[in-house]
Design a protein around this motif. Structure first.
Motif, mmCIF file in Angstrom:
data_model
loop_
_atom_site.group_PDB
_atom_site.id
_atom_site.type_symbol
_atom_site.label_atom_id
_atom_site.label_comp_id
_atom_site.label_asym_id
_atom_site.label_seq_id
_atom_site.Cartn_x
_atom_site.Cartn_y
_atom_site.Cartn_z
ATOM 1 N N SER A 134 0.836 -1.206 0.000
ATOM 2 C CA SER A 134 0.000 0.000 0.000
ATOM 3 C C SER A 134 0.867 1.250 0.000
ATOM 4 C CB SER A 134 -0.900 0.028 1.234
ATOM 5 O OG SER A 134 -1.565 -1.189 1.351
ATOM 6 N N THR A 146 -4.783 4.009 -2.023
ATOM 7 C CA THR A 146 -5.086 2.729 -1.366
ATOM 8 C C THR A 146 -4.944 2.912 0.126
ATOM 9 O OG1 THR A 146 -2.794 2.103 -1.642
ATOM 10 C CG2 THR A 146 -4.353 1.147 -3.191
ATOM 11 N N THR A 148 -3.576 2.175 3.667
ATOM 12 C CA THR A 148 -2.425 1.520 4.296
ATOM 13 C C THR A 148 -2.729 1.339 5.772
ATOM 14 O OG1 THR A 148 -1.338 3.578 4.842
ATOM 15 C CG2 THR A 148 -0.763 2.606 2.742
ATOM 16 N N THR A 155 -4.867 -4.786 3.253
ATOM 17 C CA THR A 155 -5.284 -4.430 1.893
ATOM 18 C C THR A 155 -6.349 -5.422 1.423
ATOM 19 O OG1 THR A 155 -2.961 -3.930 1.546
ATOM 20 C CG2 THR A 155 -4.365 -3.818 -0.374
ATOM 21 N N ASP A 171 -3.897 -3.894 -7.787
ATOM 22 C CA ASP A 171 -3.434 -4.180 -6.426
ATOM 23 C C ASP A 171 -4.049 -5.509 -5.975
ATOM 24 O OD1 ASP A 171 -2.292 -3.871 -3.963
ATOM 25 O OD2 ASP A 171 -3.827 -2.510 -3.199
#
Ligand code: G4P
Length: 282
Positions: A134, A146, A148, A155, A171
């Motif tokens: 992330s 994204t 973290t 994630t 991701d």
């Protein structure tokens, strides 16, 4: 103590990754520069055998620089594109886009021959929990796109991120594998914080860690704690506890507190930049 962590959501995520691999051109795998082989998922190795491969040695600020340079060569010799990065500071990040495109050169050439000019390359970002995915994506994409967090496995879900007109990233959740090849792999993964600490007995992990550190970097820990270590890892924890004032009522050593202290000192690089494995061992 068994070092193993493979909850249901990881098995599910692995299935999803197998599906998603059909959509991508290149696999970008983050490994921890302190344990590049032990933090490299062998399941992914098998699943992505026919894809272009980029390895990012992340957390280079925590690892022994001389050993990290040897790891670069080790992976390049095996045909990977390799970049050393520190996702937290951003060091090395600006090389990554170029390397992704370089890894896909063949694919881009074939597309051009077919008259496809503007299709972005698709890169899957993967890595074990807590490896820094992330942070890396935030650093690369230049904004907080994204989530973290400090818990392994935070994630979640599937996310496509458009980096620019040339590159799209997918991701993936951090996953481990059902059974580690040997007990040392599990230990090292635990030391760097990629196994949920809540399921580990901290004094046992700390005793294992001090054994490892004493074998590889005796001067670092002797200098840092200022004590003479013995061959008994639990005794060494006791010495740290006494030296650092981790005491229970009555003045006896509080091994649990000393254990957390040692693990924190290692993970926050207070003991120095430490690599827990070298290419020569493999
Ligand atoms: P993940 O998505 O792969 O699970 O990992 P994530 O980015 O959440 O990173 C896990 C921890 O590792 C975070 O620290 C993050 O800051 C740190 N980290 C990531 N890359 C690097 C790096 O290259 N160098 C260093 N030193 N640390 C890195 P944290 O303490 O858990 O969270 P935070 O306090 O930084 O938010």
């Amino acid at each position: 103590m068994q070092y193993q962590w493979y909850p249901g959501h990881m098995a599910k995520a692995k299935k999803q990754m197998l599906e998603d691999l059909k959509l991508i051109d290149v696999l970008v795998e983050l490994v921890d520069a302190r344990i590049p082989v032990s933090s490299k998922n062998p399941d992914i190795e098998k699943m992505a055998a026919n894809k272009s491969r980029v390895i990012l040695l992340n957390k280079t600020d925590m690892a022994d620089d001389r050993i990290t340079d040897r790891w670069v060569k080790y992976f390049e010799d095996k045909g990977y594109f390799v970049v050393k990065v520190n996702s937290r500071s951003g060091a090395g990040i600006n090389k990554v886009k170029d390397v992704i495109l370089k890894a896909c050169e063949e694919k881009i050439k074939k597309d051009r021959e077919k008259g496809i000019l503007f299709r972005p390359v698709r890169a899957m970002i993967c890595g074990i929990p807590n490896v820094g995915k992330s942070t890396f994506i935030n650093s690369l994409a230049g904004k907080s796109c994204t989530k973290t967090g400090n818990k392994p496995g935070v994630t979640k879900g599937k996310q496509w991120i458009r980096l620019n007109k040339n590159i799209e990233l997918l991701d993936t959740p951090g996953i481990l594998w059902p059974k580690f090849d040997d007990v040392f792999t599990g230990k090292k993964i635990a030391f760097i914080g990629s196994i949920n600490d809540d399921i580990l007995i901290s004094s046992e992990m700390a005793a294992d860690l001090i054994g490892f550190l004493y074998e590889k970097y005796p001067d670092y820990i002797k200098n840092y704690y200022g004590i003479e270590f013995t061959n008994d890892n639990f005794k060494n924890l006791e010495l740290i506890a006494l030296k650092r004032g981790c005491l229970k009522k009555g003045g006896t050593a509080d091994i649990d507190r000393a254990s957390r202290l040692l693990v924190d000192d290692f993970r926050s690089v207070k003991l120095g930049k430490i690599s827990l494995e070298t290419p020569e061992e493999f």
